[in-house]
Design an enzyme around this catalytic site. Structure first.
Site, PDB file in Angstrom:
ATOM      1  N   LYS A  40       0.963  -1.202   0.027  1.00 29.23           N
ATOM      2  CA  LYS A  40       0.085   0.137  -0.122  1.00 29.23           C
ATOM      3  C   LYS A  40       0.859   1.236  -0.053  1.00 29.23           C
ATOM      4  O   LYS A  40       0.519   2.084  -0.568  1.00 29.23           O
ATOM      5  CB  LYS A  40      -1.027   0.145   1.342  1.00 29.23           C
ATOM      6  CG  LYS A  40      -1.998  -1.109   1.085  1.00 29.23           C
ATOM      7  CD  LYS A  40      -2.703  -1.300   2.325  1.00 29.23           C
ATOM      8  CE  LYS A  40      -3.855  -2.553   1.927  1.00 29.23           C
ATOM      9  NZ  LYS A  40      -4.460  -2.981   3.139  1.00 29.23           N
ATOM     10  N   GLN A  84      -4.872  -1.660   9.899  1.00 31.97           N
ATOM     11  CA  GLN A  84      -4.660  -3.228   9.315  1.00 31.97           C
ATOM     12  C   GLN A  84      -5.184  -4.214  10.086  1.00 31.97           C
ATOM     13  O   GLN A  84      -4.757  -4.101  11.367  1.00 31.97           O
ATOM     14  CB  GLN A  84      -3.191  -3.429   8.906  1.00 31.97           C
ATOM     15  CG  GLN A  84      -3.064  -4.862   7.883  1.00 31.97           C
ATOM     16  CD  GLN A  84      -3.720  -4.520   6.484  1.00 31.97           C
ATOM     17  OE1 GLN A  84      -3.379  -3.436   5.956  1.00 31.97           O
ATOM     18  NE2 GLN A  84      -4.486  -5.562   6.153  1.00 31.97           N
ATOM     19  N   ASP A 107     -10.861   2.967   4.552  1.00 33.15           N
ATOM     20  CA  ASP A 107     -11.269   1.684   4.478  1.00 33.15           C
ATOM     21  C   ASP A 107     -12.813   1.441   4.437  1.00 33.15           C
ATOM     22  O   ASP A 107     -13.337   0.196   4.454  1.00 33.15           O
ATOM     23  CB  ASP A 107     -10.673   0.644   5.783  1.00 33.15           C
ATOM     24  CG  ASP A 107      -9.797  -0.121   5.162  1.00 33.15           C
ATOM     25  OD1 ASP A 107      -9.612  -0.440   4.095  1.00 33.15           O
ATOM     26  OD2 ASP A 107      -8.987  -1.082   6.041  1.00 33.15           O
TER      27      ASP A 107
END
Ligand code: NAP
Length: 268
Positions: A40, A84, A107
């Site tokens: 990422k 994450q 997200d």
């Protein structure tokens, strides 16, 4: 998609005087998480975005994680925040995600953004479901009135994909671990989205001839990475099918970049 974001980042920088910035957080040492986050950051750099990373030890308390997320939420220098998952035992992912400022929630997992999606007025949409829809859109797959079957009902993938397909006027069925006759239900689908996390769960018998199959699954097996769909036999029946790796995974990263740019724009 990445090229388009890169071009738009140039425009953003000219207008605002700085590039969008993504902040990522890992708690603990999950090796898969380390790889995902590295990819990422690389993707951010490639489109000219800034990124910062925060590592917390596996023993970090939930309060310490919440404090970091609050700091990033308040920071003037951060546009997008990605924590994450999974988090180590003892740190509640729901509490941590809920602490992210929804405007920076790239997200799309905060209750605020999940609620907007449920209402049919999406804010920031989770990256993998957004990537699935973008693949279908760019390939010109007709969704209006189509039978769509989603295998999986997670907050991260199954439920948001189903909601987005419904928004595109598909007739949507959601399957899960208690579904009876999974292959039978799947074989009705014009568009089949597999997001179960079960290696080669769906064979050719689960695919209607001419169906479009999107395989979200990412399963590490002894013979390497594979999806939830048995690719070779299924591809003989399907009109189109995404490979694993190389299908939905890269789209997820592309949509993270899209969301980070959108979050940066929403803050100025
Ligand atoms: P998850 O939270 O474990 O959810 C899996 C879902 O699939 C659950 O709803 C479960 O049903 C259902 N399921 C599991 N086994 C099943 C079976 N044998 N038959 C029918 N349904 C079954 O997983 P997730 O986070 O949604 O991720 C799903 C997969 O996508 C994983 O392989 C993950 O690695 C992959 N993924 C890929 C990307 C990418 O970028 N490519 C991003 C995210 C996730 P119940 O609810 O009844 O338990």
């Amino acid at each position: 998609m990445r090229q388009r974001v890169a071009d738009e980042v140039v425009g953003f920088e000219k207008e605002i005087g700085r590039a969008p910035v993504l902040a990522t957080v890992i708690v603990g040492e999950d090796p898969a998480s380390q790889i995902y986050i590295r990819n990422k950051h690389k993707a951010c750099a490639e489109v000219g975005m800034g990124s910062v990373h925060h590592d917390l030890p596996a023993e970090a308390s939930e309060d310490a994680v919440l404090e970091l997320v609050a700091e990033l939420s308040e920071s003037e220098d951060v546009d997008g925040i990605l924590v994450q998952l999974p988090l180590p035992p003892g740190v509640d992912p729901d509490r941590v995600v809920a602490a992210i400022d929804p405007i920076k929630d790239v997200d799309g997992l905060t209750p605020a953004n999940a609620g907007l999606l449920a209402h049919g007025t999406p804010g920031l949409v989770p990256c993998t479901p957004a990537g699935v829809m973008e693949l279908l859109r760019q390939e010109g797959v007709a969704l209006e009135g189509a039978e769509a079957v989603v295998v999986g009902r997670s907050k991260l993938v199954g439920v948001p994909v189903a909601r987005l397909l419904l928004g595109a006027n598909a007739t949507v069925t959601v399957c899960h671990s208690r579904t009876r006759d999974l292959a039978g239900v799947c074989s009705r689908a014009d568009v089949l989205v597999a997001a179960a996390g079960a290696p080669r769960l769906l064979g050719a018998d689960a695919v209607k001839p001419g169906a479009v199959v999107i395989d979200v699954g990412m399963n590490r097996t002894e013979d390497g990475l594979c999806g939830d769909v048995d690719f070779e036999p299924a591809s003989e029946v399907a009109a189109a099918i995404t490979p694993v790796p190389g299908g939905v995974g890269p789209m997820t990263i592309a949509m993270l970049l899209v969301n980070t740019l959108a979050a940066a724009r929403a803050r100025v």
